[in-house]
Design a protein around this motif. Structure first.
Motif, mmCIF file in Angstrom:
data_model
loop_
_atom_site.group_PDB
_atom_site.id
_atom_site.type_symbol
_atom_site.label_atom_id
_atom_site.label_comp_id
_atom_site.label_asym_id
_atom_site.label_seq_id
_atom_site.Cartn_x
_atom_site.Cartn_y
_atom_site.Cartn_z
ATOM 1 N N GLU A 177 42.054 -23.967 -28.950
ATOM 2 C CA GLU A 177 40.617 -23.756 -28.766
ATOM 3 C C GLU A 177 40.133 -22.873 -29.907
ATOM 4 O O GLU A 177 40.691 -21.800 -30.124
ATOM 5 C CB GLU A 177 40.340 -23.052 -27.434
ATOM 6 C CG GLU A 177 40.731 -23.855 -26.199
ATOM 7 C CD GLU A 177 40.612 -23.072 -24.892
ATOM 8 O OE1 GLU A 177 40.643 -23.696 -23.830
ATOM 9 O OE2 GLU A 177 40.517 -21.825 -24.935
ATOM 10 N N TYR B 211 37.208 -20.591 -31.115
ATOM 11 C CA TYR B 211 36.046 -19.881 -30.578
ATOM 12 C C TYR B 211 35.190 -19.301 -31.701
ATOM 13 O O TYR B 211 35.713 -18.843 -32.717
ATOM 14 C CB TYR B 211 36.475 -18.712 -29.693
ATOM 15 C CG TYR B 211 36.940 -19.106 -28.322
ATOM 16 C CD1 TYR B 211 36.081 -19.069 -27.226
ATOM 17 C CD2 TYR B 211 38.243 -19.518 -28.111
ATOM 18 C CE1 TYR B 211 36.506 -19.430 -25.959
ATOM 19 C CE2 TYR B 211 38.687 -19.880 -26.847
ATOM 20 C CZ TYR B 211 37.802 -19.828 -25.775
ATOM 21 O OH TYR B 211 38.230 -20.185 -24.526
ATOM 22 N N LYS C 105 32.149 -27.287 -21.934
ATOM 23 C CA LYS C 105 33.404 -26.781 -22.486
ATOM 24 C C LYS C 105 33.771 -25.533 -21.706
ATOM 25 O O LYS C 105 32.905 -24.827 -21.190
ATOM 26 C CB LYS C 105 33.222 -26.406 -23.962
ATOM 27 C CG LYS C 105 33.172 -27.598 -24.874
ATOM 28 C CD LYS C 105 32.997 -27.127 -26.305
ATOM 29 C CE LYS C 105 32.641 -28.267 -27.206
ATOM 30 N NZ LYS C 105 31.801 -27.812 -28.316
ATOM 31 N N ILE D 135 33.468 -22.150 -27.440
ATOM 32 C CA ILE D 135 34.447 -23.026 -28.092
ATOM 33 C C ILE D 135 33.673 -23.989 -28.976
ATOM 34 O O ILE D 135 32.863 -24.779 -28.496
ATOM 35 C CB ILE D 135 35.278 -23.818 -27.068
ATOM 36 C CG1 ILE D 135 36.112 -22.867 -26.207
ATOM 37 C CG2 ILE D 135 36.192 -24.821 -27.785
ATOM 38 C CD1 ILE D 135 37.025 -23.555 -25.220
ATOM 39 N N MET E 152 37.940 -28.184 -30.479
ATOM 40 C CA MET E 152 39.246 -28.266 -29.822
ATOM 41 C C MET E 152 40.173 -29.028 -30.751
ATOM 42 O O MET E 152 39.856 -30.139 -31.162
ATOM 43 C CB MET E 152 39.139 -29.056 -28.517
ATOM 44 C CG MET E 152 38.652 -28.272 -27.329
ATOM 45 S SD MET E 152 39.852 -27.071 -26.748
ATOM 46 C CE MET E 152 41.146 -28.142 -26.144
#
Lengths: 263, 318
Positions: A168, A170, B65, B183, B186
């Motif tokens: 992930e 961020y 998300k 996020i 991914m």
């Protein structure tokens, strides 16, 4: 930029654990204390930021028992942190008490908060709760288990690995709380001049009550601390002689299938 | 009777086994399940078979998300509205990240990663490892409810479905909230193997493997078994394997049904991370290596010779 790094002192990972007589924790008399391994990555990350922004101030914060022989805060200051806050407490605080005490310690420093860095978990109680609880208490966003940290001014790009190796990515602005894991960086060793300088850096010390934490804050009761039951002795096969290998692997494969029933 | 909520994460409707493990253990209680985003009828049916009375599906455009802030905010509102006494989740990457924040919103206690638990009336008693499993402790809650629990995957084991859950679906529109940590991307793993923490079979390599160039023999054994590959700290610290593969006190704590340790001597911090494996096979040239103390089946031999032959043997019978 004001950076706070939360560190904990934990028994060295080579420690042989013995439950304490009252079975609420472990025997700590013979323990060799070290800085929690994950916290070293947090200290290093703060130093990397300070390396690019000399105006950054790094305060290391620790809540725990005071041992004359080891002081993770002095180690962190020898590595390059500027000052430290130590709150004296028993070693068996639960995560809520620890987070509340860290919040109080950070506030004691009297500086605005830009970044709080923590290890992803302490390798004593292994709860992995404190950074996230602390973030909520400080009304800040958090990203946990971070293995890649990039920053540009107050914009952070953080990578967090989840199950199966997926990542992930961020995006978050400071102020925030970040917990870090191994692989993020290579913590430096304290230099001799660093160690000498660290002795003169300010270390403020408070009792637990001074940061507003008491036994009434305890949320979790630990008891019956015990060693896991020993496994019965297994079977051992000699395959040093190449002639035996076929026989041995065939026997082990059969045992896995018919005795252990795991394949 | 305690009102219990089990939070289940999912990926496109696929729920994790640990959710069913938890529901199985709670089969004598009244249990609801919640998820963020649609689960689909297969997963809903499965949850009902394992006893879910109500299945709350939380939806919101801000929750497409994962976000610890957004998820915690919507779960807090659900827990308050329904008056749950206990909230359970798997001790997964998401569970570990989310539940402490949620518990903190209630100034309530949370126990992490229990490997066993029971109820005496409404009183929870759990068992959790500390010091990476070098010791175990009983844990109980103090203070006000709700109480929060995460459960280690593979620890409770699967039980048979009770088929008594109504599985009544309840859609909830979440109220938007501010989300600061977002996020933005991914990166999916190329590996289709389960994570070490969820794997049923693990083949691990240690210093005895010498170099990452030798992983082929480990990969072949793992492929035959459908196993996930792990590594010891010695190999990771030598730069021959990534940290994501490390098993042990400063890596991942695992409990597969079969753990095959190849060229691992068994340092105390490694043993701590894998000792709860159901069956341990060790392959090492040193007959005195500590790993043999924990091994169900120990093979004293050279991994470069033993592992390929074991692979061939397993190919024959699998």
């Amino acid at each position: 930029m004001n950076i706070f790094v939360c560190v904990k002192q934990v028994p060295d990972t080579e420690t042989k654990v013995v439950p304490s007589a009252d079975k609420t924790y472990i025997e700590t008399k013979q323990v060799k204390w070290v800085m929690n391994p994950y916290d070293e990555f947090a200290v290093e990350q703060a130093l990397l930021i300070k390396g690019k922004d000399a105006s950054a101030n790094i305060t290391v914060v620790r809540v725990g028992s005071v041992q004359a022989s080891a002081e993770a805060l002095r180690t962190a200051m020898a590595m390059g942190a500027d000052d430290a806050v130590l709150v004296e407490s028993p070693d068996n605080l639960d995560s809520f008490m620890m987070a509340k005490a860290l919040k109080g310690s950070i506030e004691k420093a009297g500086k605005s908060i830009d970044l709080v860095l923590c290890g992803k978990q302490a390798v004593d109680d292994d709860c992995s709760q404190v950074p996230q609880i602390l973030a909520q208490m400080l009304s800040l966003p958090s990203v946990s288990v971070v293995s890649s940290f990039e920053w540009q001014g107050n914009d952070l790009t953080l990578k967090r690995e989840i199950e199966g190796g997926s990542i992930e990515v961020y995006s978050v602005k400071t102020p925030c709380v970040v917990s870090v894991t191994k692989g993020l960086n290579q913590p430096r060793y304290a230099s001799l001049p660093g160690i000498m300088k660290a002795k003169k850096k300010p270390l403020a010390q408070y009792p637990l009550s001074a940061v507003g934490v008491s036994e009434a804050d305890r949320k979790i009761k630990y008891s019956n601390v015990s060693l896991p039951p020993d496994k019965p002795k297994g079977k051992k096969f000699d395959a040093m002689d190449e002639k035996n290998i076929q026989q041995v692997v065939s026997e082990v494969a059969q045992l896995l299938r018919n005795e252990a029933k795991v394949i | 009777m305690a009102k219990i909520l089990v939070f289940t994460e999912h990926s496109n409707g696929h729920i994790k086994n640990v959710t069913l493990e938890i529901l199985g253990r709670l089969s004598s209680h009244q249990v609801d399940v919640c998820a963020v985003g649609d689960l689909g009828s297969d997963s809903e049916k499965k949850l009902a078979e394992y006893g879910a009375l109500n299945i709350h599906i939380i939806k919101g455009s801000h929750l497409e998300k994962y976000s610890p802030e957004g998820y915690a905010d919507s779960l807090k509102k659900l827990v308050e509205a329904q008056g749950y006494d206990f909230v359970f989740s798997g001790s997964t990457s998401m569970g570990k990240d989310l539940m402490p924040r949620l518990s903190s919103m209630f100034c309530a206690g949370m126990v992490s990663e229990v490997v066993n638990f029971s109820f005496e009336g409404e009183h929870f008693k759990g068992i959790r490892p500390m010091f990476a499993g070098k010791c175990l402790s009983q844990v109980e809650f103090l203070g006000t409810k709700p109480h929060f629990v995460t459960v280690r995957p593979n620890a409770l084991g699967m039980s048979d479905p009770t088929n008594k859950g109504a599985g009544k679906k309840n859609d909830i529109a979440a109220v938007a909230c501010e989300i600061k940590a977002i996020i933005k991307e991914m990166v999916k793993s190329k590996s289709d193997k389960p994570d070490l923490t969820e794997a049923n079979i693990i083949v691990s390599a240690g210093r005895g493997l010498k170099s990452k160039d030798n992983f082929a023999i480990i990969n072949e054994l793992a492929d035959v078994l459908g196993a996930t590959i792990g590594a010891s700290r010695a190999l990771v610290d030598a730069g021959e394997a990534p940290h994501s593969m490390q098993v042990g006190q400063t890596g991942k704590v695992v409990s597969p049904s079969l753990y095959i340790a190849c060229g691992i001597s068994g340092a105390i911090q490694h043993l701590a991370g894998m000792r709860t494996s159901k069956i341990i096979v060790a392959i090492n040239t040193d007959p005195q290596a500590p790993i043999f103390e924990k091994a169900d089946y120990g093979i004293v031999g050279d991994l470069f010779k033993v592992v390929p032959q074991l692979t061939q043997e397993l190919k024959k019978i699998l």
